[in-house]
Design an enzyme around this catalytic site. Structure first.
Site, mmCIF file in Angstrom:
data_model
loop_
_atom_site.group_PDB
_atom_site.id
_atom_site.type_symbol
_atom_site.label_atom_id
_atom_site.label_comp_id
_atom_site.label_asym_id
_atom_site.label_seq_id
_atom_site.Cartn_x
_atom_site.Cartn_y
_atom_site.Cartn_z
ATOM 1 N N TYR A 66 -1.391 -5.643 18.677
ATOM 2 C CA TYR A 66 -1.777 -4.519 17.966
ATOM 3 C C TYR A 66 -2.792 -3.931 18.755
ATOM 4 C CZ TYR A 66 1.074 -4.732 13.965
ATOM 5 O OH TYR A 66 2.252 -4.539 13.273
ATOM 6 N N GLN A 100 4.946 7.977 8.350
ATOM 7 C CA GLN A 100 5.180 6.424 8.305
ATOM 8 C C GLN A 100 4.486 5.912 9.463
ATOM 9 O OE1 GLN A 100 9.647 5.229 7.751
ATOM 10 N NE2 GLN A 100 9.729 7.470 8.283
ATOM 11 N N ASP A 103 -0.499 6.114 13.973
ATOM 12 C CA ASP A 103 -1.099 6.552 15.057
ATOM 13 C C ASP A 103 -2.218 7.799 15.075
ATOM 14 O OD1 ASP A 103 0.422 8.727 14.736
ATOM 15 O OD2 ASP A 103 1.731 8.158 16.384
ATOM 16 N N HIS A 118 2.190 3.674 5.910
ATOM 17 C CA HIS A 118 2.336 2.511 6.393
ATOM 18 C C HIS A 118 0.987 2.188 7.041
ATOM 19 C CE1 HIS A 118 7.275 2.551 6.873
ATOM 20 N NE2 HIS A 118 6.905 2.377 5.591
ATOM 21 N N CYS A 126 -10.478 -7.826 6.431
ATOM 22 C CA CYS A 126 -10.555 -9.485 6.519
ATOM 23 C C CYS A 126 -9.375 -9.734 5.723
ATOM 24 C CB CYS A 126 -11.910 -9.795 6.073
ATOM 25 S SG CYS A 126 -11.770 -11.517 5.547
ATOM 26 N N CYS A 129 -11.638 -11.367 2.313
ATOM 27 C CA CYS A 129 -12.569 -10.686 1.374
ATOM 28 C C CYS A 129 -12.296 -9.308 1.312
ATOM 29 C CB CYS A 129 -14.036 -10.946 1.946
ATOM 30 S SG CYS A 129 -14.617 -10.322 3.223
ATOM 31 N N GLY A 185 12.246 12.918 12.983
ATOM 32 C CA GLY A 185 12.121 11.676 13.841
ATOM 33 C C GLY A 185 11.826 10.248 13.234
ATOM 34 N N THR A 186 12.748 10.083 12.187
ATOM 35 C CA THR A 186 12.751 8.753 11.625
ATOM 36 C C THR A 186 14.155 8.353 11.413
ATOM 37 O OG1 THR A 186 12.157 7.316 9.626
ATOM 38 C CG2 THR A 186 12.403 9.896 9.299
ATOM 39 N N SER A 187 14.619 7.126 11.718
ATOM 40 C CA SER A 187 15.809 6.666 11.872
ATOM 41 C C SER A 187 16.377 6.526 10.433
ATOM 42 C CB SER A 187 16.061 5.266 12.362
ATOM 43 O OG SER A 187 14.786 4.265 11.757
HETATM 44 C C1 BJW Z 1 13.151 11.695 17.925
HETATM 45 C C2 BJW Z 1 12.569 12.046 18.976
HETATM 46 C C3 BJW Z 1 12.139 12.894 19.293
HETATM 47 C C4 BJW Z 1 13.184 9.786 19.117
HETATM 48 N N1 BJW Z 1 12.260 14.046 18.284
HETATM 49 N N2 BJW Z 1 13.436 12.693 17.110
HETATM 50 C C5 BJW Z 1 15.702 -1.571 0.039
HETATM 51 C C6 BJW Z 1 16.968 -1.978 0.701
HETATM 52 C C7 BJW Z 1 16.859 -2.681 1.848
HETATM 53 C C8 BJW Z 1 15.632 -3.421 2.263
HETATM 54 C C9 BJW Z 1 14.772 -3.231 1.529
HETATM 55 C C10 BJW Z 1 14.669 -2.315 0.466
HETATM 56 N N3 BJW Z 1 13.281 -1.989 -0.096
HETATM 57 C C11 BJW Z 1 12.583 -2.838 0.826
HETATM 58 C C12 BJW Z 1 13.219 -3.480 1.923
HETATM 59 C C13 BJW Z 1 12.610 -4.274 2.612
HETATM 60 C C14 BJW Z 1 12.104 -3.698 3.919
HETATM 61 C C15 BJW Z 1 13.123 -2.705 4.577
HETATM 62 O O1 BJW Z 1 13.008 -1.521 4.480
HETATM 63 N N4 BJW Z 1 13.876 -3.415 5.324
HETATM 64 C C16 BJW Z 1 14.912 -2.613 6.256
HETATM 65 C C17 BJW Z 1 14.722 -3.031 7.611
HETATM 66 C C18 BJW Z 1 16.199 -2.850 5.869
HETATM 67 N N5 BJW Z 1 10.874 -2.562 3.461
HETATM 68 C C19 BJW Z 1 9.601 -3.457 3.184
HETATM 69 O O2 BJW Z 1 9.434 -4.428 3.264
HETATM 70 C C20 BJW Z 1 8.592 -2.329 2.827
HETATM 71 N N6 BJW Z 1 7.836 -2.777 1.881
HETATM 72 C C21 BJW Z 1 8.494 -2.908 0.264
HETATM 73 O O3 BJW Z 1 9.494 -2.338 0.189
HETATM 74 O O4 BJW Z 1 7.604 -3.573 -0.531
HETATM 75 C C22 BJW Z 1 8.142 -3.694 -1.717
HETATM 76 C C23 BJW Z 1 8.904 -5.206 -1.488
HETATM 77 C C24 BJW Z 1 8.262 -6.058 -1.145
HETATM 78 C C25 BJW Z 1 8.967 -7.405 -1.109
HETATM 79 C C26 BJW Z 1 10.207 -7.610 -1.228
HETATM 80 C C27 BJW Z 1 10.998 -6.286 -1.656
HETATM 81 C C28 BJW Z 1 10.191 -5.208 -1.838
HETATM 82 C C29 BJW Z 1 7.506 -2.338 3.996
HETATM 83 C C30 BJW Z 1 7.963 -1.547 5.094
HETATM 84 C C31 BJW Z 1 7.062 -1.714 6.042
HETATM 85 C C32 BJW Z 1 7.358 -1.184 7.676
HETATM 86 N N7 BJW Z 1 6.425 -1.439 8.445
HETATM 87 C C33 BJW Z 1 6.472 -0.913 9.905
HETATM 88 C C34 BJW Z 1 5.469 -1.391 10.858
HETATM 89 C C35 BJW Z 1 3.977 -0.770 10.597
HETATM 90 C C36 BJW Z 1 3.062 -1.157 11.378
HETATM 91 C C37 BJW Z 1 3.341 -1.086 12.863
HETATM 92 O O5 BJW Z 1 3.553 -0.375 13.468
HETATM 93 O O6 BJW Z 1 3.305 -2.204 13.497
HETATM 94 O O7 BJW Z 1 6.681 0.679 9.941
HETATM 95 S S1 BJW Z 1 8.097 -1.201 10.824
HETATM 96 C C38 BJW Z 1 8.269 0.468 11.325
HETATM 97 O O8 BJW Z 1 9.521 0.890 11.027
HETATM 98 C C39 BJW Z 1 7.162 1.085 10.996
HETATM 99 C C40 BJW Z 1 7.692 2.403 10.957
HETATM 100 O O9 BJW Z 1 6.888 3.268 10.301
HETATM 101 C C41 BJW Z 1 9.104 2.236 10.301
HETATM 102 C C42 BJW Z 1 9.992 3.233 10.114
HETATM 103 O O10 BJW Z 1 10.510 3.528 11.776
HETATM 104 P P1 BJW Z 1 10.740 5.057 12.295
HETATM 105 O O11 BJW Z 1 9.498 5.799 11.933
HETATM 106 O O12 BJW Z 1 11.799 5.878 11.645
HETATM 107 O O13 BJW Z 1 11.031 4.724 13.850
HETATM 108 P P2 BJW Z 1 12.524 4.350 14.458
HETATM 109 O O14 BJW Z 1 12.118 3.923 15.976
HETATM 110 O O15 BJW Z 1 13.128 3.743 13.685
HETATM 111 O O16 BJW Z 1 13.275 5.758 14.579
HETATM 112 C C43 BJW Z 1 12.789 6.753 15.374
HETATM 113 C C44 BJW Z 1 13.776 7.943 15.166
HETATM 114 O O17 BJW Z 1 13.130 9.045 16.140
HETATM 115 C C45 BJW Z 1 15.154 7.502 15.809
HETATM 116 O O18 BJW Z 1 15.981 8.209 14.887
HETATM 117 C C46 BJW Z 1 15.185 8.562 17.352
HETATM 118 O O19 BJW Z 1 16.367 9.070 17.312
HETATM 119 C C47 BJW Z 1 14.410 9.514 16.775
HETATM 120 N N8 BJW Z 1 13.508 10.358 17.812
HETATM 121 N N9 BJW Z 1 12.648 10.559 19.954
HETATM 122 C C48 BJW Z 1 13.003 13.616 17.193
HETATM 123 N N10 BJW Z 1 11.403 13.584 20.410
HETATM 124 ZN ZN ZN Z 2 -14.098 -11.785 4.908
#
Ligand code: BJW
Ligand code: ZN
Length: 246
Positions: A66, A100, A103, A118, A126, A129, A185-187
């Site tokens: 990170y 999402q 940054d 996110h 912490c 606490c 810009g999200t997958s």
């Molecule tokens: C361009 C471009 C340009 C490139 N112009 N475009 C229901 C069904 C199935 C699973 C689940 C569900 N509900 C919950 C889940 C589990 C899980 C989940 O979704 N899993 C899947 C992988 C299946 N979700 C969770 O756990 C979430 N919590 C939750 O649901 O809590 C309730 C719960 C708890 C316990 C059990 C059950 C339910 C939390 C999700 C947290 C995601 N965290 C992250 C990390 C953040 C911190 C960090 O950065 O380190 O968030 S993961 C990562 O993915 C980050 C992003 O915000 C997120 C999305 O990614 P994003 O932004 O879409 O990026 P990419 O790389 O995937 O896509 C980029 C796109 O841009 C591409 O399409 C390119 O083509 C495009 N692109 N250049 C335009 N110039």
């Molecule tokens: Zn503390």
């Protein structure tokens, strides 16, 4: 670039516009996306590193990851896509930007109403606490500890963790109430954020996807604009301003 007549017509009359952004919006600034080939996430999948168990198993490693990303994000600047979205906030009476991304680039570009689903990499807390630790020295590669002995972690949402309740509720309301919804810009592979465009569609919004390639929801939206979001958003905002004499 030629935009569809339908989209321009919808935008000319729209009062409420909602936008969901993902990592692709920051790609043109130099922030690596999660799931595109060739990125820093090829070695460690988000599911492997972005979870609490990984942090507890090797806190120094996850912390240094990170710190590395924090350094990348601090050293980049917003791109024309971020600036165009900040301008849209001034054009539409009710404009809501839901991101999402962790940054901070939307705020740095001037967007005021930003809902972060996110978390934000600039904040830390912490795990014992919940005290905030927001001014972190980037050279600190080993995980820090709070006075109470708890480990300090980034204030981001990891897999298996709940999204901030108010932010998610507000985002769902924005999806339900808007006339035009952009998913940019999200997958659309990570839930529950990926449901927002589908909720918008269910509630009769005109849903537009902007992405360099097809995604999990391309077949479900009303219109797909393929290309780089920075270029497309700049051009689209210029057209809207002209059409609306703003
Ligand atoms: C361009 C471009 C340009 C490139 N112009 N475009 C229901 C069904 C199935 C699973 C689940 C569900 N509900 C919950 C889940 C589990 C899980 C989940 O979704 N899993 C899947 C992988 C299946 N979700 C969770 O756990 C979430 N919590 C939750 O649901 O809590 C309730 C719960 C708890 C316990 C059990 C059950 C339910 C939390 C999700 C947290 C995601 N965290 C992250 C990390 C953040 C911190 C960090 O950065 O380190 O968030 S993961 C990562 O993915 C980050 C992003 O915000 C997120 C999305 O990614 P994003 O932004 O879409 O990026 P990419 O790389 O995937 O896509 C980029 C796109 O841009 C591409 O399409 C390119 O083509 C495009 N692109 N250049 C335009 N110039
Ligand atoms: Zn503390």
């Amino acid at each position: 670039m030629v935009f569809s007549e339908e989209l321009i017509k919808k935008l000319k009359s729209a009062k409420t516009v909602s936008v969901l952004t993902g990592a692709g919006v920051s790609a043109e600034s130099g922030v690596p996306t999660f799931r595109d080939p060739g990125g820093i996430w090829e070695k460690f999948r988000p599911e492997q590193l972005a979870n609490f168990e990984a942090f507890m198993a090797d806190p120094d490693f996850v912390w240094s990851w990170y710190q590395h990303r924090r350094e990348i994000m601090r050293n980049v600047t917003p791109n024309q896509g971020h600036y165009a979205l900040a301008e849209m906030e001034k054009i539409f009476p009710d404009f809501n930007l839901i991101t999402q991304n962790i940054d901070n680039l939307h705020r740095r570009a001037g967007s005021r109403k930003v809902t972060e689903l996110h978390g934000n990499i600039e904040r830390n807390y912490c795990i014992k606490c919940r005290k905030d630790f927001n001014d972190i020295d980037l050279t600190q590669k080993k995980v820090l500890k709070c006075e109470c002995g708890g480990l300090i972690r980034p204030d981001v949402v990891w897999f298996g963790e709940m999204l901030p309740y108010n932010a998610l509720k507000f985002a769902e309301e924005c999806a339900r109430s808007c006339q035009v919804f952009f998913t940019i810009g999200t997958s659309a592979e990570v839930y529950p954020a990926a449901l927002l465009p589908l909720i918008a569609k269910q509630y009769d919004a005109y849903v537009v996807e902007i992405n360099t390639r097809p995604t999990a929801i391309s077949m479900d939206v009303d219109e797909v604009i393929e290309g780089k979001s920075g270029e497309i958003l700049k051009e689209l905002t210029d057209i809207i301003k002209k059409e609306l004499n703003k």
